[in-house]
Design an enzyme around this catalytic site. Structure first.
Site, PDB file in Angstrom:
ATOM      1  N   GLN A 127      -6.887  92.199  46.691  1.00  0.00           N
ATOM      2  CA  GLN A 127      -6.058  92.056  45.782  1.00  0.00           C
ATOM      3  C   GLN A 127      -4.398  92.354  46.416  1.00  0.00           C
ATOM      4  O   GLN A 127      -3.351  91.591  46.474  1.00  0.00           O
ATOM      5  CB  GLN A 127      -6.059  93.225  44.716  1.00  0.00           C
ATOM      6  CG  GLN A 127      -4.939  93.277  43.742  1.00  0.00           C
ATOM      7  CD  GLN A 127      -4.798  94.630  42.929  1.00  0.00           C
ATOM      8  OE1 GLN A 127      -5.387  95.822  43.483  1.00  0.00           O
ATOM      9  NE2 GLN A 127      -4.225  95.015  41.860  1.00  0.00           N
ATOM     10  N   GLU A 179       3.267  96.519  32.379  1.00  0.00           N
ATOM     11  CA  GLU A 179       2.927  95.207  32.139  1.00  0.00           C
ATOM     12  C   GLU A 179       1.356  94.685  31.806  1.00  0.00           C
ATOM     13  O   GLU A 179       0.566  95.503  32.547  1.00  0.00           O
ATOM     14  CB  GLU A 179       3.267  94.395  33.314  1.00  0.00           C
ATOM     15  CG  GLU A 179       3.290  92.906  32.970  1.00  0.00           C
ATOM     16  CD  GLU A 179       3.484  91.976  34.128  1.00  0.00           C
ATOM     17  OE1 GLU A 179       4.695  91.727  34.341  1.00  0.00           O
ATOM     18  OE2 GLU A 179       2.437  91.493  35.033  1.00  0.00           O
ATOM     19  N   GLY A 209       9.676  80.618  34.830  1.00  0.00           N
ATOM     20  CA  GLY A 209       8.431  80.201  35.209  1.00  0.00           C
ATOM     21  C   GLY A 209       8.367  79.375  36.325  1.00  0.00           C
ATOM     22  O   GLY A 209       9.460  79.259  36.935  1.00  0.00           O
ATOM     23  N   ASP A 210       6.994  79.555  36.738  1.00  0.00           N
ATOM     24  CA  ASP A 210       6.918  79.003  38.311  1.00  0.00           C
ATOM     25  C   ASP A 210       6.810  77.442  38.031  1.00  0.00           C
ATOM     26  O   ASP A 210       6.459  77.029  37.073  1.00  0.00           O
ATOM     27  CB  ASP A 210       5.831  79.402  39.094  1.00  0.00           C
ATOM     28  CG  ASP A 210       6.107  80.830  39.766  1.00  0.00           C
ATOM     29  OD1 ASP A 210       6.954  81.004  40.148  1.00  0.00           O
ATOM     30  OD2 ASP A 210       5.155  81.763  39.672  1.00  0.00           O
ATOM     31  N   LYS A 244      23.033  85.423  35.208  1.00  0.00           N
ATOM     32  CA  LYS A 244      22.058  85.918  34.168  1.00  0.00           C
ATOM     33  C   LYS A 244      22.365  86.996  33.470  1.00  0.00           C
ATOM     34  O   LYS A 244      22.311  87.058  32.188  1.00  0.00           O
ATOM     35  CB  LYS A 244      20.757  85.984  35.047  1.00  0.00           C
ATOM     36  CG  LYS A 244      19.669  86.495  34.193  1.00  0.00           C
ATOM     37  CD  LYS A 244      18.129  85.738  34.472  1.00  0.00           C
ATOM     38  CE  LYS A 244      17.737  86.656  35.809  1.00  0.00           C
ATOM     39  NZ  LYS A 244      16.142  86.268  36.183  1.00  0.00           N
TER      40      LYS A 244
END
Ligand code: FAD
Length: 286
Positions: A211, A17, A109-110, A164
């Site tokens: 992180q 990604e 999406g958030d 889904k």
């Protein structure tokens, strides 16, 4: 090519990604990252989508085109739906079709208080249904081994995930996790619920303490004791933490590979050094 076909042929895929640059002026710098990532022979690279603005103005499609036509790797474009209506989704799909891009990761999406929701697509399943009825993309979906924070319960989460998949999702990419046992329990629950598409585990090699803390809180990921000990010991030693973070991710990946997972999806954070080190670490592992 549809990534579901690659998955069927290979049984196990390696994918990355990446996120697109925010500014057009930074678009050319992504080539350096892409050339190293694509040299590692991933089966596909997925490109994130910054929800909110005008649907065709973020750089997701531009980066996906580079991946496909400059580096000959299949791209998967992420697409969120909460803030868009049917016309906007159609205009995005039209560009993808014109550019020959065949794979979409369909996302809700958030929620973001600063961006109005259009109330057309409430869940990713609504987007999957829409795309499946109108187009011929290979549609992927997201899944959450540690349960999506809004779902209320594991059972609800898996029920909605099954809806889904029934709507047409052909592959699932998982949220990152640091404890493989959680992923295995989730995968078992998917099978019990009749979810039979490949569930690809998402792994993020974490290389600095801030992180790690950000990921644990953002993604609601459990932070196993043995990983916590490593971070506490090497928090102030950047190079040691880099080595330890890599080793931790590699041991997760090797355990996943020997446990018959359908592949590995690596959250590269656009860091080719990290991706290369991981690929070197598994080059002889089949
Ligand atoms: P959904 O599948 O719609 O699920 C959201 C919640 O609704 C879940 O709790 C689910 O259980 C529940 N739900 C679903 N259907 C129903 C129903 N019928 N009734 C009641 N509840 C229901 N975000 C970005 O903005 N850009 C990206 O590029 C991006 N890439 C991602 C990639 C991956 C692999 C993952 C795991 C996440 C990514 N995200 C991205 C984050 C994602 O948008 C958020 O996690 C978002 O909150 C949920 O998206 P979803 O598609 O999983 O939602």
């Amino acid at each position: 090519m549809k990534v579901s076909e690659i998955q069927k042929a290979k049984k196990r895929t390696l994918s990355f990604e990446i996120f697109p640059p925010k500014k057009d002026s930074e678009l050319k710098n992504i080539d350096e990252t892409l050339s190293i990532l694509c040299d590692l022979n991933p089966d596909f690279i997925s490109v994130t989508f910054g929800a909110g603005g005008s649907i065709n103005s973020n750089n997701t499609i531009e980066v996906a085109k580079k991946i496909k036509y400059k580096y000959n790797v299949e791209p998967v474009v992420h697409l969120t739906c909460l803030h868009y209506d049917k016309d906007e989704i159609d205009s995005f799909a039209k560009v993808l079709r014109e550019e020959g891009i065949e794979n979409i990761l369909a996302l809700r999406g958030d929620r973001n208080n600063n961006i109005a929701e259009k109330n057309v697509f409430k869940y990713s399943t609504d987007l999957v249904n829409y795309l499946e009825n109108k187009y011929d993309f290979c549609v992927l979906g997201a899944c959450y081994p540690e349960v999506h924070p809004e779902s209320g319960s594991k059972v609800n989460d898996v029920i909605h995930l099954k809806e889904k998949v029934d709507a047409g999702v052909e592959m699932l990419l998982s949220q990152l996790f640091f404890d493989n046992e959680i992923f295995y329990r989730f995968r078992d629950n998917c099978r019990i619920a009749g979810i039979n598409v490949p569930v690809i585990p998402g792994i993020m090699p974490v290389i600095n303490a801030s992180q790690i803390k950000r990921m644990v809180s953002l993604c609601h990921a459990s932070f196993p004791e043995k990983f916590k000990k490593i971070v506490e010991r090497y928090e102030s030693n950047k190079r040691a933490l880099f080595d330890a973070g890599m080793s931790y991710a590699l041991s997760q990946i090797i355990d996943l590979l020997v446990s018959d997972t359908s592949g590995i999806h690596l959250y590269t954070m656009n860091n080719p050094v990290v991706a290369r080190r991981i690929c070197d670490g598994i080059k002889n592992i089949v």
